[in-house]
Scaffold this motif. Structure first.
Motif, short mmCIF file in Angstrom:
data_model
loop_
_atom_site.label_atom_id
_atom_site.label_comp_id
_atom_site.label_asym_id
_atom_site.label_seq_id
_atom_site.Cartn_x
_atom_site.Cartn_y
_atom_site.Cartn_z
N PRO A 84 31.04 40.13 27.63
CA PRO A 84 29.06 39.99 27.24
C PRO A 84 30.14 39.87 25.51
O PRO A 84 31.36 40.21 25.35
CB PRO A 84 28.64 41.63 27.35
N THR A 85 28.85 39.37 25.01
CA THR A 85 29.31 39.40 23.21
C THR A 85 28.11 40.94 22.85
O THR A 85 27.08 40.69 23.50
CB THR A 85 29.17 37.69 23.16
N GLY A 114 38.16 51.77 24.50
CA GLY A 114 37.96 51.02 23.35
C GLY A 114 37.83 50.68 22.19
O GLY A 114 36.72 50.73 22.05
N LYS A 115 39.50 50.29 21.21
CA LYS A 115 38.20 50.63 19.85
C LYS A 115 38.81 49.40 19.30
O LYS A 115 40.24 49.55 19.43
CB LYS A 115 38.90 51.95 19.21
N ILE A 116 38.44 48.26 18.22
CA ILE A 116 38.77 47.37 17.97
C ILE A 116 38.78 47.12 16.54
O ILE A 116 37.80 47.41 16.17
CB ILE A 116 38.36 46.62 18.64
N PRO A 117 39.45 47.69 15.74
CA PRO A 117 39.50 47.61 13.77
C PRO A 117 39.82 45.65 13.34
O PRO A 117 39.93 45.16 14.35
CB PRO A 117 40.47 47.29 13.33
N SER A 128 33.22 39.46 20.89
CA SER A 128 33.53 39.67 22.36
C SER A 128 34.72 39.71 23.67
O SER A 128 35.28 39.62 22.93
CB SER A 128 32.95 37.76 22.91
N LEU A 129 33.77 40.74 24.32
CA LEU A 129 35.10 40.82 24.99
C LEU A 129 36.24 40.22 25.90
O LEU A 129 37.58 40.43 25.96
CB LEU A 129 34.43 41.85 25.85
N GLN A 133 40.15 40.91 26.25
CA GLN A 133 40.51 40.67 28.05
C GLN A 133 40.07 41.79 28.11
O GLN A 133 41.24 42.05 29.27
CB GLN A 133 41.53 40.31 28.42
N ILE A 134 38.92 42.31 27.81
CA ILE A 134 38.63 43.83 28.53
C ILE A 134 37.34 43.11 29.29
O ILE A 134 36.02 42.43 28.75
CB ILE A 134 38.03 44.44 27.26
#
Length: 259
Positions: A84-85, A114-117, A128-129, A133-134
């Protein structure tokens, strides 16, 4: 007034009304707006959701807006997408470090997966995941959070907002309807009618030229949160809902001002 003049005026009036009706039809056809409904038998959040951005610090920017996740608080928002977004609103114009975090519930407790900066930008931001690629799993519930890093030396000043999301199976009927629908606003409407918040919002955000659909979805959510607040007895939850209603309305006003 002569009979002949009356006939002419009636004819012109009829043509004018017909013309206006046709224009209105074209307008609605090209800017159709979905009506979002809460999902049937929704789940209640396990973890307190909301935002700490009501306080004032150097990160708040415009005092009339604040860091806000665009998601339900009264219940767990649903999606049928495995990637999802997510969307949130950033108030300040100065670019800052921001972190998107995702947690999966294990034995009732959230564990980070997960942690995305990233860098913030003013207005509505999305992630969006699929970009990382999650993938999520059907039947699972997750907690997602965005943190605006205001002062690297004082993490306690970070602005944080969070919400929960639940992945549900798509019905064969809806899957068939979506596959046969090309117009984004029709797909958004189909998702919205089924209470699939994240999917409905994603469809509208993927087509930013139709801002009316985005603002309408936010208004629909704000109204549902307001109605839910009137039925809540737990003080903290009621406060979170009231603040979310206010923030959503502020975002709508801010976005309308940009037209």
């Amino acid at each position: 007034m002569s009979k002949y003049f009356c006939v002419i005026r009636q004819s012109l009036t009829s043509k004018l009304l017909l013309s206006c009706t046709f224009i209105l039809y074209l307008t609605l056809a090209t800017t159709a707006i979905a009506t979002y409904k809460s999902p049937p038998n929704p789940s209640s959040p396990r973890t307190p959701t909301g935002s700490n951005s009501s306080r004032t610090n150097e990160c708040t920017g415009n005092e009339k807006t604040s860091l806000t996740v665009l998601a339900p608080f009264a219940y767990v928002g649903q999606t049928v997408s495995l990637q999802p977004t997510f969307a949130w609103f950033v108030p300040n114009s100065q670019s800052r470090d921001i972190e998107f975090s995702l947690y999966k519930y294990v034995n009732g407790k959230p564990h980070q997966i997960g942690k995305i900066p990233m860098q913030s930008s003013p207005g509505i931001m999305t992630f969006s995941l699929a970009d990382k690629q999650i993938s999520l799993a059907v039947g699972q519930r997750y907690l997602w959070q965005v943190a605006l890093l205001c002062n690297p030396n004082h993490p306690s000043e970070d602005l944080i907002a969070s919400a929960e999301i639940e992945v549900v199976a798509i019905s064969p009927k809806l899957k068939n309807q979506i596959s046969q629908t090309k117009e984004f606003w029709k797909r958004s409407d189909l998702y919205a009618e089924q209470g699939l918040w994240y999917d409905a919002l994603t469809e509208t955000l993927n087509n930013p030229q139709n801002k009316a659909s985005i603002l309408n979805l936010l208004a629909e959510l704000s109204q549902l949160e307001k109605e839910a607040s009137g039925k809540v007895t737990e003080p903290n939850h009621k406060q979170d809902l009231d603040q979310q209603v206010l923030r959503l309305q502020q975002i709508i006003n801010a976005e309308q001002a940009l037209k």
